[in-house]
Scaffold this active site. Structure first.
Site, PDB file in Angstrom:
ATOM      1  N   GLY A 100       0.841  -1.213   0.000  1.00 40.06           N
ATOM      2  CA  GLY A 100       0.000   0.000   0.000  1.00 40.06           C
ATOM      3  C   GLY A 100       0.867   1.252   0.000  1.00 40.06           C
ATOM      4  N   ARG A 144       0.806  -5.063  -5.157  1.00 41.62           N
ATOM      5  CA  ARG A 144       0.967  -6.253  -4.304  1.00 41.62           C
ATOM      6  C   ARG A 144       1.042  -7.425  -5.272  1.00 41.62           C
ATOM      7  NH1 ARG A 144      -3.203  -3.481  -0.969  1.00 41.62           N
ATOM      8  NH2 ARG A 144      -2.110  -2.616   0.818  1.00 41.62           N
ATOM      9  N   ASP A 172       5.211  -4.830   6.001  1.00 39.70           N
ATOM     10  CA  ASP A 172       5.727  -6.143   6.404  1.00 39.70           C
ATOM     11  C   ASP A 172       5.575  -7.226   5.331  1.00 39.70           C
ATOM     12  OD1 ASP A 172       3.007  -6.083   6.797  1.00 39.70           O
ATOM     13  OD2 ASP A 172       3.057  -7.309   8.621  1.00 39.70           O
ATOM     14  N   THR A 192       4.375   2.497   5.887  1.00 38.34           N
ATOM     15  CA  THR A 192       2.971   2.079   5.885  1.00 38.34           C
ATOM     16  C   THR A 192       2.190   2.949   6.849  1.00 38.34           C
ATOM     17  OG1 THR A 192       1.420   0.398   6.661  1.00 38.34           O
ATOM     18  CG2 THR A 192       3.656   0.173   7.450  1.00 38.34           C
ATOM     19  N   ASP A 217      -0.143   2.048   8.493  1.00 33.50           N
ATOM     20  CA  ASP A 217      -0.597   1.218   9.615  1.00 33.50           C
ATOM     21  C   ASP A 217       0.357   1.283  10.814  1.00 33.50           C
ATOM     22  OD1 ASP A 217      -2.548   0.475   7.820  1.00 33.50           O
ATOM     23  OD2 ASP A 217      -1.596  -1.422   7.291  1.00 33.50           O
ATOM     24  N   ASP A 225       2.631  -0.697  11.636  1.00 31.73           N
ATOM     25  CA  ASP A 225       2.640  -2.005  12.305  1.00 31.73           C
ATOM     26  C   ASP A 225       3.947  -2.782  12.105  1.00 31.73           C
ATOM     27  OD1 ASP A 225       2.261  -2.388   9.607  1.00 31.73           O
ATOM     28  OD2 ASP A 225       0.675  -3.889   9.815  1.00 31.73           O
ATOM     29  N   GLY A 261      -5.813   0.699   9.154  1.00 29.00           N
ATOM     30  CA  GLY A 261      -4.816   0.115  10.065  1.00 29.00           C
ATOM     31  C   GLY A 261      -4.658  -1.388   9.897  1.00 29.00           C
ATOM     32  N   ARG A 262      -5.419  -1.954   8.991  1.00 27.79           N
ATOM     33  CA  ARG A 262      -5.430  -3.410   8.785  1.00 27.79           C
ATOM     34  C   ARG A 262      -5.641  -4.131  10.125  1.00 27.79           C
ATOM     35  NH1 ARG A 262      -4.027  -6.062   4.129  1.00 27.79           N
ATOM     36  NH2 ARG A 262      -2.901  -4.278   3.334  1.00 27.79           N
ATOM     37  N   GLN A 299      -6.979   8.569   3.829  1.00 26.22           N
ATOM     38  CA  GLN A 299      -5.861   8.473   4.771  1.00 26.22           C
ATOM     39  C   GLN A 299      -4.543   8.095   4.095  1.00 26.22           C
ATOM     40  OE1 GLN A 299      -7.675   6.415   8.641  1.00 26.22           O
ATOM     41  NE2 GLN A 299      -8.744   5.889   6.773  1.00 26.22           N
TER      42      GLN A 299
HETATM   43  O1  F6P Z   1      -1.713  -1.285   4.638  1.00 24.98           O
HETATM   44  C1  F6P Z   1      -2.269  -0.051   4.319  1.00 24.98           C
HETATM   45  C2  F6P Z   1      -3.757  -0.163   4.146  1.00 24.98           C
HETATM   46  O2  F6P Z   1      -4.263   1.122   3.814  1.00 24.98           O
HETATM   47  C3  F6P Z   1      -4.520  -0.740   5.332  1.00 24.98           C
HETATM   48  O3  F6P Z   1      -4.722   0.182   6.355  1.00 24.98           O
HETATM   49  C4  F6P Z   1      -5.784  -1.217   4.689  1.00 24.98           C
HETATM   50  O4  F6P Z   1      -6.332  -2.300   5.403  1.00 24.98           O
HETATM   51  C5  F6P Z   1      -5.317  -1.676   3.322  1.00 24.98           C
HETATM   52  O5  F6P Z   1      -4.071  -1.046   3.087  1.00 24.98           O
HETATM   53  C6  F6P Z   1      -6.252  -1.356   2.196  1.00 24.98           C
HETATM   54  O6  F6P Z   1      -5.750  -1.947   1.063  1.00 24.98           O
HETATM   55  P1  F6P Z   1      -6.254  -1.611  -0.423  1.00 24.98           P
HETATM   56  O7  F6P Z   1      -5.672  -0.286  -0.793  1.00 24.98           O
HETATM   57  O8  F6P Z   1      -5.723  -2.720  -1.236  1.00 24.98           O
HETATM   58  O9  F6P Z   1      -7.733  -1.539  -0.354  1.00 24.98           O
END
Ligand code: F6P
Length: 329
Positions: A16, A77, A108, A131, A133, A135, A176-177, A261
């Protein structure tokens, strides 16, 4: 790990996107040039590496990007990088371009892929945590978290205006996953009545009691921050419905802040962090280090094992959890 003299370095962003990634790319490119190394940008993360989407960068290529959100290198990804065949193609592309070290700016998941790759091909790698998050274990902050929390707080402040005008209770979901850092920081800074995070399962009754207490204490409107990974309800809408059903005195609304965000100009903190980490990543590689992550611990830039970054979940700061009750009195 065989130690080699590094002449050609490549940099990519993966996973992300996070505000400040561009500042990190700039720092990696400029420090490589400063140390008289050749530097390559890989587009679209591991996906682009597998497809050979690689370009030689100059110091000027990264002009005017320190202030921009997103990533000029794009990101992805990659499913294919999870396979040995995908990683082999990636290795061949690096060899074809004579690249002998890789800097990965990401989270991660990206670091896990980087570790397997480095072990399989004995290839020097360094990770830069980025990130929203926050995390990644071993670093107090990752690039993008500060900007994202500020964006969330700005949204919360605006919602507070309408919440108090209508005497309403708002459930606001932040990203925040599986981690609650964004919720904790934006919740405390936004003066939330309660903060629900996956790291701490307090149960629905505790939430109801806290909302009842708040009503009794004379509060007319309330904001509850819900981390997207929290499991107090099935989801934030279900949670809101449940509360509305059991606490008739509340009129409830739900807001999901979402991908806002992830965007926007990085804050000063994120730009400085990204710049420091980017320089350190190149210096660590030139110092013969590999399978390491550059981090920020107690206001110092550190270099620590990749293993530490990915092996266990980053704990939330208990002191932050403890002060919520005091602050909402
Ligand atoms: O890891 C960053 C993040 O924004 C998380 O907070 C969220 O769960 C996820 O990526 C969303 O992913 P996508 O952009 O693939 O919807």
């Amino acid at each position: 790990m065989t130690r080699i003299d590094i002449q050609n370095i490549a940099v990519m962003t993966s996973g992300g996107d996070a505000p400040g990634m561009n500042a990190a790319i700039r720092a990696v490119v400029r420090s490589s040039v400063f140390y008289k190394k050749d530097i390559y940008g890989i587009y679209r993360g591991y996906e682009g590496l597998i497809e050979g989407d690689i370009e030689r960068f100059t110091a000027r290529k990264v002009s005017n990007i320190i202030n921009r959100g997103g990533t000029i290198l794009k990101t992805a990804r990659s499913e294919e990088f999870r396979t040995p065949q995908g990683r082999k193609k990636a290795y061949q592309n690096l060899k074809q371009n004579n690249i002998d070290a890789l800097v990965v700016i990401g989270g991660d998941g990206s670091f896990r892929g980087m570790k397997i790759f480095s072990e399989e091909f004995d290839f020097p790698v360094i990770g830069i945590p980025a990130t929203i998050d926050n995390d990644i274990n071993g670093t107090d902050f990752s690039i993008g978290f500060d900007t994202a929390s500020n964006t969330a707080v700005e949204a919360i402040d605006k919602i507070r205006d309408t919440a108090s005008s209508h005497n309403r209770l708002f459930f606001i979901e932040v990203m925040g996953r599986n981690a609650g850092f964004l919720a904790l920081y934006s919740g405390i800074a936004g003066g939330a009545e309660d903060i629900l995070i996956p790291e701490e399962d307090r149960g629905i009754n505790e939430l109801l009691n806290s909302l009842k207490r708040s009503k009794r204490s004379g509060k007319t409107s309330s904001i509850v921050i819900v981390a997207e990974g929290d499991t107090t309800g099935k989801n934030v809408f279900d949670l809101a419905k449940y509360v509305e059903k059991h606490l008739k005195e509340y009129e409830v609304r739900v807001v999901i802040i979402g991908h806002i965000q992830r965007g926007g100009c990085p804050t000063t903190f994120d730009r400085v962090l990204a710049s420091r980490l980017g320089v350190k990543a190149v210096e660590a590689l030139l110092d013969g280090q590999s399978q390491k992550v550059v981090g920020y611990k107690n206001n110092r830039i550190t270099v620590y094992p990749l293993e530490t970054a990915i092996k266990k979940q980053k704990p939330v700061n208990q002191e932050l959890i403890d002060i919520i009750e005091i602050l909402t009195t």
